[in-house]
Design an enzyme around this catalytic site. Structure first.
Site, PDB file in Angstrom:
ATOM      1  CB  THR A 190      32.743  47.553  39.548  1.00  0.00           C
ATOM      2  OG1 THR A 190      34.061  47.750  40.059  1.00  0.00           O
ATOM      3  CG2 THR A 190      31.898  48.785  39.788  1.00  0.00           C
TER       4      THR A 190
ATOM      5  CB  THR B 227      41.401  53.235  41.188  1.00  0.00           C
ATOM      6  OG1 THR B 227      42.404  53.957  40.551  1.00  0.00           O
ATOM      7  CG2 THR B 227      40.096  53.422  40.469  1.00  0.00           C
TER       8      THR B 227
ATOM      9  CD  GLU C 176      40.220  44.970  36.767  1.00  0.00           C
ATOM     10  OE1 GLU C 176      39.115  45.521  36.819  1.00  0.00           O
ATOM     11  OE2 GLU C 176      41.119  45.305  35.986  1.00  0.00           O
TER      12      GLU C 176
ATOM     13  CG  ASN D 227      41.484  45.475  32.701  1.00  0.00           C
ATOM     14  OD1 ASN D 227      40.633  46.263  33.073  1.00  0.00           O
ATOM     15  ND2 ASN D 227      42.313  44.850  33.529  1.00  0.00           N
TER      16      ASN D 227
END
Lengths: 408, 408
Positions: free
Chosen positions: B155, B192, B279, B403
């Site tokens: 993703t 996650t 990220e 984000n």
């Protein structure tokens, strides 16, 4: 960045309290960085301090002196620009030397003086600069010094924080005034900050400590900016007894409740001001959790939401990313959580229920709800009667910038 | 941003496993967003899933099917672009419809197929697109499909993650190969992510579950990027039995240990790759805590450091702000922590001891220690024999950008 009004409200003087704000040249030449607060003889003093195991030297000294002097501290000496934390034995000596200078000048015992420091951790305290500024501080003491002091205790804050309340009891008027600083490293136990409050009421030391501890629990201990707790947190409440009431010894009476309410209200305004001026804050967010089995599980959910970097960045983007809210609720550790009973609201807009997006919800409604500077996230757990509210801010580029650049 | 090497290592095929990667057009037309993994008849299957109370629909179905089929799952169907989480009853139906399409095409029972989804939370799964792509997926199955699959499950990741190990036992050669995705919402229980591993060894289902659970505990459950846990985490290990060994039923033997080590090693590489591609990550940080009274308190300290936004922004700035490290250690909740016994190292540079800056430490040494992309923070608690390591990344402008922009 900061949220809401920038102006300091009128801060009423408190009879028996004088304050001085001076420049000791600790970090930036010419900037006010030292505050001296004087309480009249006979005043009582209460304090709440950081629960971090790394306790800064001034906190160690302040706690010890508060005990030694029988809660009758006469001077609070505050410096910014240096936290005197992580400084070991040398740091303790430095704090004591500063305190001694105030003791000498005032002719009091060192134990009647409490030191406070805030700023960079781990650098040696510039003792000589502070000691040299003590005479000027004494010369500058004045009853009307609250507003200057509110500015003099700041570090990365963008604006001073103060609150002041007058209330009457049996025809007599009382005042509670307070100031606070803190914009990062903010989370409960204690919320990372310095705060100084005073009232002219006469209050026995034990009762005063109860009033302060209760007020801190529902205000400063319910705010979080980044989940980090500081080594230097302290909140002090002085009661000068100049208003002329008979000494309050038990807070479970009408006057005790009135005074408690006033102190709590001042603490609440100061706590919320800390969040509104949080590092990089562009939103002020109330996270209210209702219907829990216990207050603790409500707090667990509220703090998990408030600490989630994904929720905080979504708030910064005004993005109604309710999935991140559900994910945060789901990892808060609430036992046997039935996700199908949970409702999540942004202000009054129902965004999620039965574990998924509400039928009535649209992205447009979500964006409208997320746009204001002040937002309420409300979670209905629907499993009990308890409730709790936590106040927090968002996570912005500026938060990273401020904390990546601080010190460098 | 990402840390270290970008190239995928050679991923050895696993006899009895075929993979297909196709575009179902779920989010971006033309982008590969669906992966089908096939295990040979007789293969056993183990799984570890998110502990978030908000469990995504595919996780609910996958857990239930894994039980129903007696740990003999034959197909794993993975889609990206949509997490099918927070989607309620409709989401469960959507997951089951996709699974049915695979069951129909293969002539198997639905319970032999496990679904997995990752992507945006709370949007309805585009079932028709996925169902329509099932025939193409079956047509594309191949033993050498690991590298494509590693890309097909991504993703916000910037690069594919894979690891592959060969080892010998009594003259026979075995292989363990795995792929993983995940770059945000990463913290333990589960970290996650999605991860798929396979071995050609013959392993009884219970033994296989033990091997996987043990490996996850010391690898995926020891990484954190932002402290947020996802609703969709899943890690699956397939054992095809094609290598010809006699069925492993008890892992406490030499072969059991060899296989466990190989699985753990593949999990460790994948877990660390997730952090390196975190990220906005510009640093890969190992936080090692030694000398604790228990492994749990070592983990508490390591995770408190790893989750601190102030530590993470200092890492981003390559700023040796050891005060923030001490403050994080101090709030980790270790009972009766004696701060004077603690030593803190950046790589091999002692930066703090006895609760303050080490005498031998200079800012120059700190900056040198902070500059590399890969850093070890080591805390010596000096109160016991336990130890634990957690891997994390820093907090950058890009983390906020990614984000704040995701979804919008």
């Amino acid at each position: 960045m900061a949220v809401g009004e920038a102006s300091l409200p009128e801060l009423h003087p408190v009879a028996g309290i004088r304050l001085a704000t001076v420049s000791a040249g600790i970090k930036t030449p010419g900037r006010n960085d030292m505050v001296l607060i004087e309480a009249v003889e006979g005043a009582s003093c209460a304090g709440v301090f950081t629960q971090n195991a790394f306790c800064a030297a001034p906190v160690v000294v302040a706690k010890s002196h508060l005990k030694q002097c029988g809660a009758q501290a006469r001077y609070l000496l505050v410096n910014t620009g240096n936290a005197n934390a992580g400084t070991g034995e040398q740091g303790l000596e430095a704090a004591l030397t500063c305190v001694s200078a105030v003791a000498e000048f005032s002719g009091l015992s060192s134990s009647e003086i409490l030191p406070f420091s805030t700023g960079v951790i781990g650098e040696p305290l510039p003792v000589e600069k502070i000691v040299s500024a003590v005479p000027a501080a004494f010369a500058g003491l004045q009853e009307d010094g609250w507003a200057d002091a509110a500015s003099g205790i700041l570090t990365t804050d963008t604006r001073p924080k103060g609150a002041s309340i007058r209330f009457s009891h049996e025809g007599e008027e009382f005042v509670v005034t307070g100031i606070a600083k803190g914009a990062g490293m903010i989370r409960p136990n204690m919320a990372t900050m310095l705060a100084y409050l005073a009232t002219d009421a006469a209050v026995e030391a034990g009762a005063l400590q109860s009033i302060l501890s209760n007020a801190v629990e529902t205000t400063f201990n319910r705010i979080t900016i980044d989940g980090d707790t500081s080594t230097n947190d302290a909140c002090v409440l002085l009661a000068t007894g100049q208003a002329g009431n008979s000494l309050l010894t038990d807070i479970a009476c009408e006057f005790g409740r009135s005074l408690s309410d006033a102190v709590e209200e001042v603490c609440l305004v100061l706590a919320q001001e800390l969040v509104k001026d949080g590092e990089g804050a562009s939103k002020f967010v109330s996270v209210r959790v209702n219907g829990g089995d216990s207050e603790q599980e409500c707090l667990d959910v509220a703090f998990t939401i408030s600490h989630s970097p994904l929720v905080k960045t979504a708030l910064f983007a005004s993005d109604p990313n309710w999935g991140r809210l559900l994910a945060a609720i789901g990892r808060a550790g609430v036992p046997d959580l039935d996700v199908d009973r949970i409702g999540v609201y942004l202000n009054d807009t129902l965004i999620a229920e039965n574990g998924c997006r509400a039928d009535s919800y649209t992205e447009e409604l979500g964006v409208i709800a997320m746009t204001p500077e002040e937002i309420e996230i409300r979670v209905e757990l629907n499993r009990g009667q308890s409730t709790a509210t936590v106040w927090t801010s968002d996570f912005s580029y500026d938060y990273v910038r401020i904390n990546a650049e601080y010190r460098t």
